[in-house]
Scaffold this active site. Sequence first.
Site, PDB file in Angstrom:
ATOM      1  CD  GLN B  19      14.558  51.926  35.824  1.00  0.00           C
ATOM      2  OE1 GLN B  19      15.721  49.912  35.851  1.00  0.00           O
ATOM      3  NE2 GLN B  19      13.580  51.909  35.420  1.00  0.00           N
ATOM      4  CB  CYS B  25      16.393  48.952  32.884  1.00  0.00           C
ATOM      5  SG  CYS B  25      15.360  48.774  31.325  1.00  0.00           S
ATOM      6  CG  HIS B 162      13.210  45.479  33.598  1.00  0.00           C
ATOM      7  ND1 HIS B 162      13.608  46.701  33.398  1.00  0.00           N
ATOM      8  CD2 HIS B 162      13.286  45.366  34.319  1.00  0.00           C
ATOM      9  CE1 HIS B 162      14.279  46.634  34.139  1.00  0.00           C
ATOM     10  NE2 HIS B 162      14.164  45.889  35.785  1.00  0.00           N
ATOM     11  CG  ASN B 182      15.258  45.027  39.156  1.00  0.00           C
ATOM     12  OD1 ASN B 182      15.494  45.957  37.849  1.00  0.00           O
ATOM     13  ND2 ASN B 182      13.494  44.235  38.762  1.00  0.00           N
TER      14      ASN B 182
END
Lengths: 76, 214
Positions: B19, B25, B162, B182
């Site tokens: 990102q 996110c 997150h 992630n």
Amino acid sequence: PAPRRLLEERYKVFLESVERHKYLNGFRQSAGDAFYGINPFSDLSAEEFSHIHLKSYPAMKDDYIVPNKTTSRENA
Amino acid sequence: LPLRFDWRDKNLVTSVKNQMDCGACWAFSIVDTVESAYAIKGQPLMELSVQQVIDCSYMDNGCNGGSTLSALKWLYQSQSKLVRSSVYPFKSRTGSCHYFPATEFGVSIKGYKAYELSGLEDEMMRVLIHNGPLAVIVDALSWQDYLGGIIQHHCSSGHSNHAVLVVGYDTSGDIPYWIVKNSWGTSWGIKGYVHIKMGVNICGIADFVAYPEM
């Protein structure tokens, strides 16, 4: 090409990160425990990291279904 | 429930994305869920446009932040079709929403679910297996320095900040853990993934769980 002052500031932040790694790694008890060290975010302070990379938030708590805990555990 | 389960083993998870300096996110995790859910339905696994969600999910704030649930609401209520990432590529900044003709290929969702499963991680395992990878919102402040291993300390719940994707779990060893994808690139963590101890809501992983229905 960054001015020396900025480089010195970043280096200071980096050294603080290294100290933080030592602190966090001090809690390791077994080989499988999380370990911490230098990565692409090591020249960011915790505040900068949070400001840039931690930008999500949940919706209203009421929007999330809470299953019946007893029933779910019995099913499981 | 199997001792170990990982949607990657079935080739139903796309590659780790980055990102960069864009705080979206929430969009990355939701697009990840749609990519996997579409492939689980028997369609080809493909990368869909995160930038489309960043630009068009009007209840969120693009690269300045957002919520996984409001992104799913937007996808469902607008019946927007997520186009391929190659058609609407990631630019690492919020832009104006682009619209496409109805003939353009895209993936829409038929519904969505959102659960609070703290104290019910066994139920979360079942939901993961039955429905596909799950978008969750965690407290990732301590993830800044993470290199590998299973996170068990210094990651409390209650400060969710997150969004990531739970793709599997492993309970076969001494410490059971969730396998979490992630969106900080492959040079972070375990090739872009992080392992989080199961059972005690570490990082608030079970607090805000969401997924699309295809």
